[in-house]
Design an enzyme around this catalytic site. Structure first.
Site, mmCIF file in Angstrom:
data_model
loop_
_atom_site.group_PDB
_atom_site.id
_atom_site.type_symbol
_atom_site.label_atom_id
_atom_site.label_comp_id
_atom_site.label_asym_id
_atom_site.label_seq_id
_atom_site.Cartn_x
_atom_site.Cartn_y
_atom_site.Cartn_z
ATOM 1 C CG HIS A 78 -2.058 0.956 1.147
ATOM 2 N ND1 HIS A 78 -1.896 2.319 1.154
ATOM 3 C CD2 HIS A 78 -3.410 0.741 1.068
ATOM 4 C CE1 HIS A 78 -3.072 2.912 1.092
ATOM 5 N NE2 HIS A 78 -4.013 1.971 1.029
ATOM 6 C CG HIS A 137 -12.254 17.373 -51.893
ATOM 7 N ND1 HIS A 137 -12.919 16.457 -51.115
ATOM 8 C CD2 HIS A 137 -13.092 18.430 -52.047
ATOM 9 C CE1 HIS A 137 -14.114 16.937 -50.813
ATOM 10 N NE2 HIS A 137 -14.241 18.131 -51.359
ATOM 11 C CD GLN A 156 -12.273 5.594 0.018
ATOM 12 O OE1 GLN A 156 -13.314 5.015 0.309
ATOM 13 N NE2 GLN A 156 -11.085 5.085 0.230
ATOM 14 C CB SER A 174 17.300 8.056 -47.354
ATOM 15 O OG SER A 174 17.366 6.715 -47.808
ATOM 16 C CB SER A 175 20.238 4.185 -44.505
ATOM 17 O OG SER A 175 19.229 3.342 -45.056
#
Length: 430
Positions: A68, A141, A212, A262-263
């Site tokens: 607790h 669109h 509570q 990019s690789s």
């Protein structure tokens, strides 16, 4: 540097150390209120205030046994205080301490997010004003519609982030709530004046009718507001991603020295920051959904919400903090290409006059359906065959006997479409 510092500041609010410090502050203020009511000796409170300390490893050690966290917290604080610790946690239940401390954390997190909004809106304002007259094609669109300016597009982002500030203020206010009303929320063991005192000191309001726990609709609203703000960031990021496509290339997010896209392909310059923002917005929406699931608790309380909140509240606020700072960085370094905007406009610069010609014909007495069909026939021919829409219109006697050369000329003036941009900027507060 700002990015890293911002995240560290937000992350600190959700550390165990900070959470337990706020819980201790709730306990100390509650005891202080009881001193004022003559229910705790002032000398005992002075010793509590002097000696009470948080030691998280010890709390965790105790929790391993008692299972607790609040009992472990109270026990550990008591160990640092000594005999006077019997006056700590008087009349309180665990949720009094947990929920009130959480209210402080959520309030402070929202205030940090509001602080992030200030430089972001300043960046947007500068960008909008700089490009108030930068003509570009508006799209619906994904298809060319009528001309706008890039500044008008950014002005829309600015007003959305202004609304985002209002949402964050509402989130802060709805969450800045505490409760010290005991096990079932009935104040059976603690006078309401204690709750009022503690909440006032912490900058919170008292929950009018608690069970509570503080009702979880508040936490759900908080996270939903964060999710809407994140969706607004996603809208801006998505637009930048579309405008950065090779076929469009009207804007481009910053690409810094030494950066690689990019690789495999050295030429790539990808909108990775904006893609990152879009992905994080999805995550925050998921957290909002989880918070909605936590509203319905059994009777006066259960703790099914607790495990959820320990993940979603820190994560959502830290992520949104990161997103606001990252978006500001993207916009501050945004590359804008007016020449490309002009080039793209040239693809449909004649066809976009279709609505103006339609309305001009209607004003001359032609039925709208007839005018629409007349204009659309030429527009479709220009669209499909690459013919000059303007020449087609100017050679149609059904049009030229109603509109003279000067009237037709005015229909093709692109500046007409954005002539109210100053009014729009004024309405946006720019």
């Amino acid at each position: 540097m700002i990015d890293r510092y911002s995240r560290q500041e937000m992350a600190h609010l959700w550390t165990d150390e900070y959470r337990f410090e706020k819980m201790l502050e709730v306990e100390l203020l509650s005891t202080e209120a009881l001193v004022k009511k003559g229910q705790v000796p002032a000398a005992a409170y002075r010793k509590i205030r002097q000696k009470a300390r948080i030691h998280v490893p010890r709390i965790r050690e105790i929790e391993q046994e008692v299972k607790h966290d609040v009992i472990a917290f109270v026990t550990q604080v008591g160990e640092t205080v000594g005999p006077e610790s019997r006056f700590i946690h008087m009349g309180l239940t665990s949720s009094d301490v947990l929920d009130t401390a959480l209210g402080v954390q959520m309030k402070e997190a929202a205030e940090l997010l509001l602080k992030d909004m200030i430089p972001l809106r300043q960046t947007l304002a500068r960008l909008a004003r700089r490009h108030a007259d930068t003509m570009m094609m508006g799209r619906s669109h994904g298809i060319h519609g009528e001309p706008i300016t890039f500044g008008l597009k950014v002005a829309g982002w600015y007003t959305e982030m202004t609304r985002a500030m209002d949402r964050l203020k509402r989130a802060r206010d709805v969450a800045a709530v505490g409760k010290l009303s005991g096990a079932m929320g009935t104040f059976a063991h603690l006078d309401p004046s204690v709750e009022a005192y503690v909440c006032r000191k912490l900058g919170l309001t008292a929950e009018p009718v608690a069970t509570q726990v503080v009702p979880r609709d508040r936490h759900a609203e908080y996270l939903c507001q964060l999710a809407v703000v994140a969706a607004g960031i996603e809208r801006i990021a998505t637009e930048i991603r579309h405008l950065q496509r090779t076929e469009v290339l009207e804007v481009e997010e910053p690409f810094t020295k030494g950066q690689k896209g990019s690789s495999a392909m050295p030429h790539k310059r990808n909108p990775i920051a904006c893609e990152n923002l879009c992905g994080l917005a999805r995550l925050i929406r998921g957290y909002a959904q989880a918070s909605l699931e936590s509203v319905a608790l059994w009777h006066e309380r259960d703790i099914s919400h607790s495990s959820v909140e320990r993940v979603v509240l820190p994560d959502a606020t830290i992520l949104l903090d990161f997103m606001l700072v990252r978006l500001n960085g993207v916009l501050a370094g945004l590359q804008v290409y007016p020449a490309h905007m002009k080039r793209n406009m040239s693809k449909t610069v004649e066809i976009i006059a279709s609505q103006r010609i339609l309305l001009a014909l209607v004003q001359k007495g032609l039925r709208r359906e007839e005018a629409y069909k007349l204009v659309q026939t030429h527009a479709m021919q220009a669209w499909q065959n690459g013919a000059s829409f303007r020449r087609l219109v100017e050679s149609d006697q059904a049009i030229t006997r109603r509109l003279d050369r000067a009237e037709l000329e005015r229909c093709f003036d692109a500046g007409y479409f954005v002539r109210h941009r100053r009014d729009i900027f004024q309405r946006a507060g720019l």
